[in-house]
Design a protein around this motif. Structure first.
Motif, PDB file in Angstrom:
ATOM      1  N   GLY A  54      -2.987  10.335  13.932  1.00 41.95           N
ATOM      2  CA  GLY A  54      -3.070   9.443  12.615  1.00 41.95           C
ATOM      3  C   GLY A  54      -3.387   7.991  13.290  1.00 41.95           C
ATOM      4  N   GLY A  55      -3.029   7.550  14.339  1.00 42.87           N
ATOM      5  CA  GLY A  55      -3.166   6.232  14.890  1.00 42.87           C
ATOM      6  C   GLY A  55      -4.897   6.156  15.199  1.00 42.87           C
ATOM      7  N   GLU A  56      -5.356   7.252  15.803  1.00 40.93           N
ATOM      8  CA  GLU A  56      -6.630   7.051  16.197  1.00 40.93           C
ATOM      9  C   GLU A  56      -7.691   6.900  15.007  1.00 40.93           C
ATOM     10  OE1 GLU A  56      -9.473   9.737  19.146  1.00 40.93           O
ATOM     11  OE2 GLU A  56      -8.687  11.119  17.595  1.00 40.93           O
ATOM     12  N   TYR A  57      -7.070   7.701  13.950  1.00 36.82           N
ATOM     13  CA  TYR A  57      -8.243   7.634  12.827  1.00 36.82           C
ATOM     14  C   TYR A  57      -7.901   6.340  12.023  1.00 36.82           C
ATOM     15  CZ  TYR A  57     -10.253   8.848   8.366  1.00 36.82           C
ATOM     16  OH  TYR A  57     -11.098   8.867   7.255  1.00 36.82           O
ATOM     17  N   PHE A  58      -6.730   5.756  12.025  1.00 28.61           N
ATOM     18  CA  PHE A  58      -6.704   4.417  11.605  1.00 28.61           C
ATOM     19  C   PHE A  58      -7.385   3.340  12.249  1.00 28.61           C
ATOM     20  CE2 PHE A  58      -4.106   0.630  11.586  1.00 28.61           C
ATOM     21  CZ  PHE A  58      -3.819   0.336  10.371  1.00 28.61           C
ATOM     22  N   VAL A  59      -7.199   3.290  13.446  1.00 32.03           N
ATOM     23  CA  VAL A  59      -7.970   2.238  14.459  1.00 32.03           C
ATOM     24  C   VAL A  59      -9.396   2.531  14.241  1.00 32.03           C
ATOM     25  CG1 VAL A  59      -6.160   1.956  15.938  1.00 32.03           C
ATOM     26  CG2 VAL A  59      -7.715   3.466  16.506  1.00 32.03           C
TER      27      VAL A  59
ATOM     28  N   LYS B  10      -8.274   3.057   0.972  1.00 30.23           N
ATOM     29  CA  LYS B  10      -7.934   1.835   0.261  1.00 30.23           C
ATOM     30  C   LYS B  10      -7.764   0.786   1.117  1.00 30.23           C
ATOM     31  CE  LYS B  10      -5.890   4.644  -3.374  1.00 30.23           C
ATOM     32  NZ  LYS B  10      -4.490   5.042  -3.913  1.00 30.23           N
ATOM     33  N   ILE B  11      -7.123   0.899   2.256  1.00 33.07           N
ATOM     34  CA  ILE B  11      -6.670  -0.127   3.409  1.00 33.07           C
ATOM     35  C   ILE B  11      -7.951  -0.868   4.100  1.00 33.07           C
ATOM     36  CG2 ILE B  11      -5.571  -0.743   5.287  1.00 33.07           C
ATOM     37  CD1 ILE B  11      -3.362   1.837   4.411  1.00 33.07           C
TER      38      ILE B  11
ATOM     39  N   TYR C  22       1.000  -1.285   0.100  1.00 32.31           N
ATOM     40  CA  TYR C  22       0.016   0.042  -0.115  1.00 32.31           C
ATOM     41  C   TYR C  22       0.924   1.083  -0.091  1.00 32.31           C
ATOM     42  CZ  TYR C  22      -4.415  -2.593   0.504  1.00 32.31           C
ATOM     43  OH  TYR C  22      -5.458  -3.234   0.046  1.00 32.31           O
ATOM     44  N   GLY C  23       0.453   2.422  -0.035  1.00 29.84           N
ATOM     45  CA  GLY C  23       1.162   3.462  -0.143  1.00 29.84           C
ATOM     46  C   GLY C  23       1.707   4.156   1.146  1.00 29.84           C
ATOM     47  N   SER C  24       2.131   5.373   1.070  1.00 26.92           N
ATOM     48  CA  SER C  24       2.755   5.993   2.387  1.00 26.92           C
ATOM     49  C   SER C  24       2.610   7.403   1.796  1.00 26.92           C
ATOM     50  CB  SER C  24       4.084   5.822   2.372  1.00 26.92           C
ATOM     51  OG  SER C  24       4.657   6.552   3.608  1.00 26.92           O
ATOM     52  N   THR C  25       2.268   8.150   3.114  1.00 28.14           N
ATOM     53  CA  THR C  25       2.547   9.587   3.189  1.00 28.14           C
ATOM     54  C   THR C  25       3.788  10.125   3.239  1.00 28.14           C
ATOM     55  OG1 THR C  25       1.665   9.591   5.301  1.00 28.14           O
ATOM     56  CG2 THR C  25       0.120  10.099   3.785  1.00 28.14           C
TER      57      THR C  25
ATOM     58  N   PHE D 113      -3.511  11.279   3.580  1.00 19.68           N
ATOM     59  CA  PHE D 113      -3.720  10.211   4.393  1.00 19.68           C
ATOM     60  C   PHE D 113      -4.985   9.298   4.725  1.00 19.68           C
ATOM     61  CE2 PHE D 113      -4.656   8.947   9.059  1.00 19.68           C
ATOM     62  CZ  PHE D 113      -4.200   7.830   9.163  1.00 19.68           C
ATOM     63  N   LYS D 114      -6.177  10.189   4.623  1.00 12.26           N
ATOM     64  CA  LYS D 114      -7.338   9.625   4.677  1.00 12.26           C
ATOM     65  C   LYS D 114      -7.661   8.927   3.457  1.00 12.26           C
ATOM     66  CE  LYS D 114      -9.292  12.592   8.285  1.00 12.26           C
ATOM     67  NZ  LYS D 114     -10.246  13.975   8.385  1.00 12.26           N
ATOM     68  N   ALA D 115      -7.139   9.358   2.161  1.00 16.99           N
ATOM     69  CA  ALA D 115      -7.270   8.506   0.971  1.00 16.99           C
ATOM     70  C   ALA D 115      -6.521   7.245   1.131  1.00 16.99           C
ATOM     71  CB  ALA D 115      -6.832   9.408  -0.104  1.00 16.99           C
ATOM     72  N   HIS D 116      -5.426   7.095   1.372  1.00 12.08           N
ATOM     73  CA  HIS D 116      -4.599   5.943   1.778  1.00 12.08           C
ATOM     74  C   HIS D 116      -5.473   4.970   2.875  1.00 12.08           C
ATOM     75  CE1 HIS D 116      -1.125   6.493  -0.409  1.00 12.08           C
ATOM     76  NE2 HIS D 116      -0.805   7.823   0.185  1.00 12.08           N
TER      77      HIS D 116
END
Length: 239
Positions: free
Chosen positions: A188-193, A163-164, A113-116, A157-160
């Motif tokens: 970032g971690g909070e949005y991810f989880v 996709k995940i 997957y991508g990265s920022t 970040f939110k676009a990546h």
């Protein structure tokens, strides 16, 4: 439930021992003191079976060319490297991946997957487990950036993450919790989880500041996300 043993090396570096494989992510150094002996000593590497060594990008805190010497002790190593990493030789066990690439190495499935930042993040399916290592994928909200730069960082970040989402459920996720972001270290971690809901989140990319993992875990507990506390290099985490 499938089990794994996870060992914290340093910064974003981890070893994941699954039922039949050793996965090594983003090694760049291993502090060795009185507390513990090196996990990635030549003696230990010699004993490992089915070893996959991942490097998400060429930054010096994620990639150390020393990893390429490990195959002197064990010819059973496969290297899965971001395509921005340059090596002196191209060998059959060097596999370079860019965003969107997917490959199956015997019984290990890997998708990039991508990265920022530069490079990629890794989605790995092995021994019944789904593992995600973010590399430098994060919501890099720097206070000194302009509002325009901050907005761009957020939207990229939110676009990546969008996709995940298709990979859910993820069992083990490694994600940056970087104290240099000051009070924005956790966003970032909070949005991810909240979007990915991994079964366990393992913070990384904090250098020597292990205390930040406790602060982060307190925030994650409020939204019922199981988060590892990291106290020292060499620590074992059981999944």
């Amino acid at each position: 439930m499938k089990k794994a043993k996870i060992y914290y090396i340093y910064h974003s570096g981890f070893v994941v021992k699954t039922e039949n494989h050793f996965l090594i992510f983003d090694y760049y150094k291993e502090p060795v003191g009185n507390q513990h002996k090196a996990l990635l000593s030549s003696e230990n590497i010699k004993e490992m079976e089915n070893v996959y060594v991942f490097s998400s990008h060429s930054h010096a805190d994620h990639y150390n060319s020393k990893i390429l010497e490990w195959e002197k002790y064990n010819d059973n190593l496969q290297y899965i490297l971001s395509s921005d990493i340059k090596t002196d030789k191209n060998k059959s066990n060097y596999h370079f991946m860019g965003e969107g690439d997917e490959e199956t190495f015997q019984d290990v499935y890997v998708k990039a997957y991508g990265s920022t930042d530069i490079g990629i993040s890794f989605l790995v399916k092995v021994d019944g487990l789904t593992i995600f290592h973010a590399g430098d994928l994060n919501w890099w909200h720097w206070k000194e950036d302009s509002l325009e730069e901050q907005t761009l960082a957020e939207s990229l970040f939110k676009a990546h993450i969008e996709k995940i989402k298709e990979e859910k459920p993820i069992d083990i996720a490694f994600f940056p919790v970087d104290p240099r972001l000051c009070e924005f270290y956790y966003i970032g971690g909070e949005y991810f989880v909240k979007n990915i809901q991994p079964r366990v989140l393992i913070p990384m990319h904090f250098g020597d500041d292990v205390d930040i993992t406790k602060q982060f875990a307190n925030i994650m507990n409020k939204i019922n996300i199981k988060t590892a506390l990291i106290n020292y290099p060499g620590q074992e985490i059981i999944y």
